[in-house]
Design a protein around this motif. Structure first.
Motif, PDB file in Angstrom:
ATOM      1  N   GLU A   1      55.030   9.166  28.369  1.00 52.44           N
ATOM      2  CA  GLU A   1      54.496   9.540  29.672  1.00 52.44           C
ATOM      3  C   GLU A   1      55.627  10.188  30.465  1.00 52.44           C
ATOM      4  O   GLU A   1      56.797   9.862  30.265  1.00 52.44           O
ATOM      5  N   ALA A   2      55.273  11.116  31.338  1.00 49.58           N
ATOM      6  CA  ALA A   2      56.289  11.811  32.128  1.00 49.58           C
ATOM      7  C   ALA A   2      55.788  12.017  33.539  1.00 49.58           C
ATOM      8  O   ALA A   2      54.621  12.371  33.760  1.00 49.58           O
ATOM      9  N   ALA A   3      56.670  11.796  34.505  1.00 49.09           N
ATOM     10  CA  ALA A   3      56.405  12.149  35.899  1.00 49.09           C
ATOM     11  C   ALA A   3      57.134  13.453  36.174  1.00 49.09           C
ATOM     12  O   ALA A   3      58.356  13.548  35.990  1.00 49.09           O
ATOM     13  N   VAL A   4      56.377  14.465  36.580  1.00 54.77           N
ATOM     14  CA  VAL A   4      56.959  15.790  36.776  1.00 54.77           C
ATOM     15  C   VAL A   4      56.732  16.269  38.196  1.00 54.77           C
ATOM     16  O   VAL A   4      55.812  15.818  38.889  1.00 54.77           O
ATOM     17  N   ARG A   5      57.584  17.175  38.623  1.00 54.71           N
ATOM     18  CA  ARG A   5      57.481  17.742  39.957  1.00 54.71           C
ATOM     19  C   ARG A   5      56.580  18.972  39.912  1.00 54.71           C
ATOM     20  O   ARG A   5      56.571  19.721  38.930  1.00 54.71           O
ATOM     21  N   LEU A   6      55.855  19.193  40.979  1.00 51.36           N
ATOM     22  CA  LEU A   6      55.036  20.386  41.148  1.00 51.36           C
ATOM     23  C   LEU A   6      55.626  21.239  42.262  1.00 51.36           C
ATOM     24  O   LEU A   6      56.308  20.731  43.152  1.00 51.36           O
ATOM     25  N   VAL A   7      55.376  22.516  42.214  1.00 50.94           N
ATOM     26  CA  VAL A   7      55.895  23.429  43.229  1.00 50.94           C
ATOM     27  C   VAL A   7      54.738  24.157  43.887  1.00 50.94           C
ATOM     28  O   VAL A   7      53.660  24.304  43.317  1.00 50.94           O
ATOM     29  N   GLU A   8      54.974  24.589  45.097  1.00 51.09           N
ATOM     30  CA  GLU A   8      53.956  25.328  45.838  1.00 51.09           C
ATOM     31  C   GLU A   8      53.861  26.740  45.284  1.00 51.09           C
ATOM     32  O   GLU A   8      54.867  27.433  45.119  1.00 51.09           O
ATOM     33  N   THR A   9      52.661  27.161  44.983  1.00 51.96           N
ATOM     34  CA  THR A   9      52.475  28.496  44.433  1.00 51.96           C
ATOM     35  C   THR A   9      52.100  29.456  45.546  1.00 51.96           C
ATOM     36  O   THR A   9      51.355  29.096  46.473  1.00 51.96           O
ATOM     37  N   PRO A  10      52.615  30.676  45.514  1.00 62.54           N
ATOM     38  CA  PRO A  10      52.278  31.628  46.580  1.00 62.54           C
ATOM     39  C   PRO A  10      50.779  31.908  46.627  1.00 62.54           C
ATOM     40  O   PRO A  10      50.100  31.917  45.594  1.00 62.54           O
ATOM     41  N   ALA A  11      50.306  32.162  47.818  1.00 64.25           N
ATOM     42  CA  ALA A  11      48.880  32.466  47.976  1.00 64.25           C
ATOM     43  C   ALA A  11      48.516  33.784  47.303  1.00 64.25           C
ATOM     44  O   ALA A  11      47.380  33.979  46.866  1.00 64.25           O
ATOM     45  N   ALA A  12      49.462  34.698  47.236  1.00 62.97           N
ATOM     46  CA  ALA A  12      49.210  36.002  46.624  1.00 62.97           C
ATOM     47  C   ALA A  12      50.468  36.472  45.904  1.00 62.97           C
ATOM     48  O   ALA A  12      51.583  36.056  46.241  1.00 62.97           O
ATOM     49  N   ARG A  13      50.260  37.336  44.928  1.00 62.23           N
ATOM     50  CA  ARG A  13      51.385  37.875  44.168  1.00 62.23           C
ATOM     51  C   ARG A  13      51.180  39.371  43.968  1.00 62.23           C
ATOM     52  O   ARG A  13      50.041  39.849  43.899  1.00 62.23           O
ATOM     53  N   ALA A  14      52.277  40.071  43.881  1.00 59.40           N
ATOM     54  CA  ALA A  14      52.246  41.493  43.541  1.00 59.40           C
ATOM     55  C   ALA A  14      53.262  41.721  42.440  1.00 59.40           C
ATOM     56  O   ALA A  14      54.341  41.118  42.440  1.00 59.40           O
ATOM     57  N   LEU A  15      52.911  42.589  41.512  1.00 62.01           N
ATOM     58  CA  LEU A  15      53.778  42.856  40.374  1.00 62.01           C
ATOM     59  C   LEU A  15      54.350  44.264  40.485  1.00 62.01           C
ATOM     60  O   LEU A  15      53.600  45.242  40.587  1.00 62.01           O
ATOM     61  N   ALA A  16      55.674  44.344  40.483  1.00 59.51           N
ATOM     62  CA  ALA A  16      56.355  45.637  40.459  1.00 59.51           C
ATOM     63  C   ALA A  16      56.895  45.856  39.054  1.00 59.51           C
ATOM     64  O   ALA A  16      57.632  45.021  38.527  1.00 59.51           O
ATOM     65  N   VAL A  17      56.510  46.969  38.448  1.00 57.84           N
ATOM     66  CA  VAL A  17      57.041  47.333  37.139  1.00 57.84           C
ATOM     67  C   VAL A  17      58.026  48.474  37.363  1.00 57.84           C
ATOM     68  O   VAL A  17      57.636  49.573  37.779  1.00 57.84           O
ATOM     69  N   LEU A  18      59.288  48.201  37.103  1.00 58.86           N
ATOM     70  CA  LEU A  18      60.359  49.167  37.349  1.00 58.86           C
ATOM     71  C   LEU A  18      60.778  49.804  36.043  1.00 58.86           C
ATOM     72  O   LEU A  18      61.023  49.111  35.050  1.00 58.86           O
ATOM     73  N   ALA A  19      60.861  51.123  36.029  1.00 52.22           N
ATOM     74  CA  ALA A  19      61.261  51.858  34.829  1.00 52.22           C
ATOM     75  C   ALA A  19      62.737  52.225  34.901  1.00 52.22           C
ATOM     76  O   ALA A  19      63.262  52.559  35.975  1.00 52.22           O
ATOM     77  N   TYR A  20      63.387  52.173  33.737  1.00 48.03           N
ATOM     78  CA  TYR A  20      64.803  52.526  33.617  1.00 48.03           C
ATOM     79  C   TYR A  20      64.990  53.417  32.393  1.00 48.03           C
ATOM     80  O   TYR A  20      64.150  53.409  31.481  1.00 48.03           O
ATOM     81  N   PRO A  21      66.082  54.178  32.363  1.00 49.37           N
ATOM     82  CA  PRO A  21      66.280  55.093  31.224  1.00 49.37           C
ATOM     83  C   PRO A  21      66.375  54.363  29.897  1.00 49.37           C
ATOM     84  O   PRO A  21      65.913  54.861  28.873  1.00 49.37           O
ATOM     85  N   ASP A  22      67.003  53.197  29.889  1.00 51.29           N
ATOM     86  CA  ASP A  22      67.176  52.471  28.642  1.00 51.29           C
ATOM     87  C   ASP A  22      67.340  50.983  28.934  1.00 51.29           C
ATOM     88  O   ASP A  22      67.380  50.549  30.098  1.00 51.29           O
ATOM     89  N   GLU A  23      67.435  50.242  27.853  1.00 53.22           N
ATOM     90  CA  GLU A  23      67.524  48.789  27.943  1.00 53.22           C
ATOM     91  C   GLU A  23      68.764  48.317  28.697  1.00 53.22           C
ATOM     92  O   GLU A  23      68.695  47.390  29.518  1.00 53.22           O
ATOM     93  N   SER A  24      69.903  48.961  28.455  1.00 55.82           N
ATOM     94  CA  SER A  24      71.138  48.548  29.125  1.00 55.82           C
ATOM     95  C   SER A  24      71.037  48.726  30.629  1.00 55.82           C
ATOM     96  O   SER A  24      71.483  47.870  31.405  1.00 55.82           O
ATOM     97  N   ALA A  25      70.440  49.836  31.052  1.00 56.26           N
ATOM     98  CA  ALA A  25      70.291  50.069  32.489  1.00 56.26           C
ATOM     99  C   ALA A  25      69.410  49.000  33.120  1.00 56.26           C
ATOM    100  O   ALA A  25      69.693  48.497  34.214  1.00 56.26           O
ATOM    101  N   ALA A  26      68.316  48.643  32.431  1.00 56.79           N
ATOM    102  CA  ALA A  26      67.437  47.597  32.950  1.00 56.79           C
ATOM    103  C   ALA A  26      68.166  46.257  32.999  1.00 56.79           C
ATOM    104  O   ALA A  26      68.057  45.499  33.972  1.00 56.79           O
TER     105      ALA A  26
END
Length: 1001
Positions: free
Chosen positions: A286-311
């Motif tokens: 059995e485990a007692a775990v903590r819960l966190v407050e979740t935001p009422a709304a979320r927005a997702l930003a997808v950012l593009a970069y030239p390559d993996e290293s830049a990201a």
């Protein structure tokens, strides 16, 4: 799981126990092992109330997790409660048998595999004991699935912060064992950061309540005296090493035991120290775990970069904006511009929260502006939840998708989740890529860039000795590289067998020796998950590929994506267990795996069946090969819905594997009655057509029960009525009467068995719509053109055309190949790029598009025919783009046909419905009838359960004026027989709106 006392009666290695010499000794050893397993199973069954099994099938299901490793257990126990766990531990302790706790089996380092007894917590110990919204805590049993806890917390605006991509099937116990993290750890931390207290049982039977703090004498609380004093002494003796031996600045330091959590300045947090111990110190009950407050709304930003290293170099600069996630992916994993991503060589997925959608979007816009000023080459901002889910699915499926390189080469875990300080991620990735090149390897990194944690599957050759040696050499070099960058060998999934051997490179021998002392304090007998973390097995031992056949296995299908190699096709399953999702999410169009959702049995998941096929090929646990009853029974409830072909991240195609298995299993043997009755349905329907009225009348008499019993049909099922006039007969009668137009673009309309004999109204409606759109449908002849002039046969004696679907689904592949070849011979001269083959029944279209070319892989005409197949909506869109369908302006409900979802796609159908004013989406899942499946005796309850998963609730909840769409005959039949509203093919709905023409009756 089988009955509690059932044990495996066959020899473990298939050897002959009656021989002499070495064979005889081997046989006697096998007998002793089998007897020991039987004795163990009996003792466990007498001690626990949960299920116990030592059968070959149940042991085979537990040989692997999602890693490269395989170990065969002696028995599997599904405890009902903590008392059962204690009883099982006592039995194992008395016999010196090791114990492995197991949750969803999604571990990627091998720690959920083991010999001895596996404790399967997913069956019973999955209760949310308490949830306190004010205290923001929950008490859970170890088998609770993460998504179930999140769903229970959601009405209170709360969630459990760590959320690995396997959130729909991983368990809290497994997360605690591995100290799992997930994409939101930049905001909410690891599992260890969210564990309040743990109830555990040691192998020795001691009960522990692990929390934080000490008693007045400075000793950790919640421990029996032996452990309390031992822990205090160990920490007091090694204060200097604990304070200096761990790397700093690592949010994802998961490797080893977190003994520094026991320091006084860390609060003597025993729960944190035990989190991530991989079941080697105690079994969580059995485990007692903590819960966190979740935001009422979320927005997702997808950012593009030239390559993996830049990201990678940009990721840590975004942390001051307080994002919820910073996830990275490169173009070699998802493809440039895939799924609406902005143009770039790599992307960061950054989620921002807010009190409202506007606030979340504003925060995401501000982040995009800052990122653009700092090197991002483009961005996309998605505030719509459905759009966000679609993009997140790309990321969540990556752990499976990355298992295949772009050229189809296999890639494997093993270095799945190294982590470095986030500011070091860019340089580390460059060095990592260079090391791959140095060893001649390839991989596709992705992962939690904001935490400096990288996931990668690498094209190791784990099948040959030279390849395994390269795997070992690369692993040693990479461990040194990670340490040089100040990193952790594991940043999320634990060390298991994959990395534990290399822990001295990260921590040094002295601290690793302290890990051993801590293990010996808690588990002096070494009974809990031996070979993991402390005194580990070598990283190249116990590889799951070792027992597989070294050469090709003769098979019927071509397996084009696996170069004709059936074991390679089976190896596609890497165990991420997306098929074990018990409930499709709201708005999900997924299908896989309906039988698992109906039964909850691992053997009825795509992964479970793949594991059994793997063990069948290995021949160690399942020793009967193609004759295996364990594999047959597991495949019996496979609906052949093909959902796994599209929904499984690695494209496991269990419907094809099932057909292959049944072909070999019944070779030279009597088949079930249903195979002869429904598997050869096209033959029977053609023969029955002239007597349709009489047979329909007999189907309403007591003789129907006798017929169903003889045919292997479920007694609960009604026998569908035969058409009084087949679609073909109507077609030729109409043509003879001059009712068919002679102009327009020609298409070949496929008269599938179901449309022809059971629902000709669909064919008539399709003809009406196609002609209204300016097309000229023609039906193919029933036999191939004569090679030389001959007297024409009467039409009744000509062999019918068939896609082969019913033969394939019952594994009658010799017959399937014969009817498919006849189809190719007939249609080959008729279809061409400008004259497609229109198929109204989705299952038949899928058979022609996939099964036919994969079974006739040696005939180039088959591929050309498959490429010509179009659905009803596709042909209208391609050949009549300017046609305006009638406006219906009403909502729709129902279900996308599973074969359409998995093979054909429904984008054209969605667009056609939109143009016709049919609004709303169809549900996912499978109707449960699935051709012959739901009609077969013994399948009725599962068939109904599958329908109740998505289809029937969607139809019940639909307003009265809703149009119920069901393009498949099985879907329409299921709706009709389960007492719901009538479903119709889209062609019928459009034809009705066009009005009745003189040629439509």
């Amino acid at each position: 799981m089988a009955d509690r006392t059932e044990t495996d009666k066959r020899n473990g290695d298939g050897s002959d126990t009656s021989g002499s010499g070495t064979g005889g000794r081997r046989g006697r050893a096998t007998d002793r092992a089998a007897a020991a397993r039987a004795d163990l199973a009996r003792a466990l069954a007498a001690a626990v109330r949960g299920e116990v099994s030592a059968t070959a099938g149940d042991r085979a299901l537990m040989t692997m997790d999602a890693s490269n490793y395989r170990r065969v257990p002696d028995a599997v126990v599904a405890p009902r409660d903590a008392e059962d766990v204690a009883a099982a531990l006592r039995v194992c302790r008395e016999r010196g048998v090791p114990v492995v706790p197991r949750g969803g089996g999604t571990s990627i380092a091998g720690q959920a595999t083991g010999t001895g007894v596996v404790l399967d917590f997913t069956r019973h110990m999955r209760r949310i004991v308490a949830l306190d919204p004010e205290a923001r805590t929950a008490v859970v049993q170890p088998g609770v699935v993460l998504d179930d806890l999140r769903a229970a917390a959601a009405p209170h605006g709360l969630t459990f912060g760590p959320d690995p991509s396997t959130h729909s099937r991983c368990t809290l116990g497994g997360m605690i064992g591995n100290n799992s993290c997930g994409s939101h750890s930049v905001a909410w931390g690891t599992t260890a950061d969210n564990v309040h207290a743990l109830d555990l049982l040691t192998y020795g039977g001691e009960a522990v309540r692990a929390g934080r703090g000490t008693d007045p004498e400075g000793r950790p609380t919640g421990l029996p005296p032996r452990l309390r004093d031992g822990v205090q002494a160990l920490v007091g003796r090694e204060l200097a090493l604990l304070r200096t031996g761990y790397p700093t600045g690592l949010p994802r330091r998961i490797s080893g035991y977190a003994l520094d959590a026991l320091l006084p300045e860390a609060g003597t947090d025993l729960a944190r120290a035990l989190t991530g111990s991989e079941g080697t110190l105690g079994v969580v009950t059995e485990a007692a775990v903590r819960l966190v407050e979740t935001p009422a709304a979320r927005a997702l930003a997808v950012l593009a970069y030239p390559d993996e290293s830049a990201a990678a170099e940009a990721a840590h600069t975004l942390l001051p904006h307080r994002p919820l996630t910073v996830e990275g992916m490169a173009a070699d994993l998802v493809g440039k511009g895939a799924a609406g991503l902005p143009d770039g060589g790599a992307w960061l997925f950054v989620e921002m929260g807010g009190a409202s959608r506007a606030e979340a979007a504003a925060r995401a816009e501000a982040l995009c502006r800052a990122a653009t000023a700092d090197g991002a080459t483009g961005h996309a901002l998605v505030a719509d939840p459905a759009g966000q889910r679609a993009l997140w699915r790309i990321r969540e499926d990556a752990s499976g998708t990355a298992t295949r390189m772009p050229d189809g080469t296999e890639a494997w875990p093993g270095w799945e989740d190294c982590a470095v300080p986030p500011a070091r991620l860019g340089p580390y990735l460059r060095d990592f890529r260079a090391l791959l090149a140095q060893h001649g390897l390839r991989g596709t990194p992705y992962g939690h860039f904001g935490d400096g944690c990288i996931h990668v599957r690498i094209d190791f050759d784990l099948l040959t000795p030279p390849g395994v040696r390269r795997f070992r050499g690369f692993s040693t070099d990479l461990a040194a590289l990670v340490v040089a960058h100040g990193g952790s060998l594991s940043g999320e999934h634990g060390d298991g067998q994959a990395r534990a051997e290399l822990l001295p490179a990260m921590y040094g021998d002295e601290l690793v020796g302290l890990f051993g002392a801590f293990k010996d304090l808690w588990d002096p007998a070494g009974g809990l998950n031996p070979g993991m973390l402390v005194r580990p097995a070598r990283l190249d031992d116990n590889l799951r590929f070792a027992p597989l056949p070294k050469g090709p296995v003769p098979v019927e299908f071509g397996y084009p994506h696996d170069h004709g190699d059936f074991p390679a096709a089976v190896r596609r399953c890497v165990g991420v267990a997306k098929c074990r999702t018990e409930k499709l999410g709201s708005g999900s169009s997924d299908v896989m795996c309906p039988s698992y959702r109906a039964t909850g049995e691992e053997r009825h998941s795509t992964r479970g069946r793949a594991r059994l096929l793997h063990e069948m090929l290995a021949g160690e646990v399942i020793t009967d090969g193609w004759r295996s009853p364990e594999v047959r029974d597991a495949l019996d409830l496979c609906l052949s819905c093909k959902g796994c072909r599209s929904d499984c991240p690695v494209g496991v195609d269990m419907a094809t594997y099932k057909a292959e298995f049944l072909h070999h299993h019944y070779a030279g043997r009597i088949r079930p009655a249903a195979h002869y009755a429904m598997g050869r349905l096209p033959q029977w329907l053609r023969a029955a057509a002239p007597a349709a009225p009489l047979l329909n009348a007999l189907a309403r008499t007591p003789l129907a029960a006798v017929a169903k019993r003889l045919a292997g049909i479920a007694p609960e099922r009604e026998i569908p009525a035969l058409a009084g006039e087949t679609f073909r007969r109507w077609w030729w009668r109409r043509r003879a009467a001059g009712g068919a137009p002679t102009g327009g673009r020609t298409v070949v309309l496929w008269p599938d068995t179901f449309t022809d004999h059971l629902s000709p109204e669909v064919g008539r409606a399709a003809v009406r719509v196609l002609e209204a759109a300016g097309l000229r449908p023609l039906l193919p002849p029933t036999a191939p053109p004569a090679k030389r002039p001959s007297f024409p046969l009467p039409r009744l004696h000509r062999p019918g055309l068939c896609c082969g679907l019913t033969y394939v689904s019952t594994g009658q592949l010799t017959q399937a190949r014969a009817v498919m070849r006849r189809t190719v011979e007939v249609l080959g001269p008729l279809v061409r790029p400008d004259r497609p083959l229109v198929v109204l029944e989705p299952s038949c279209a899928a058979a022609l598009r996939t099964d036919l070319p994969e079974l006739l892989f040696d005939d180039p005409r088959a591929a050309r025919l498959a490429a010509s197949v179009r659905t009803f909506a596709e042909v209208l869109e391609e050949l009549a783009p300017d046609w305006t369908p009638p406006r219906l302006d009403r909502p729709v409900a129902g279900q996308t046909h599973c074969h359409q979802h998995a093979v054909l796609g429904d984008a054209a159908d969605r667009r056609l419905r939109e143009r016709a004013g049919l609004t709303g989406d169809l549900s996912g899942g499978c109707c449960g009838l699935a051709g012959n499946f739901g009609f077969e005796r013994g399948h009725y309850d599962v068939s109904v359960a599958c329908a109740e998963d998505q289809l029937l609730p969607a139809v019940r909840e639909a307003p009265p004026h809703t149009e119920i769409l069901a393009d498949g005959f099985s879907c329409r039949t299921q709706l009709a027989q389960l007492g719901e509203r009538r479903g119709r093919h889209l062609a019928e709905v459009l034809a009705e709106a066009l009005g009745e023409g003189p040629e439509s009756g």
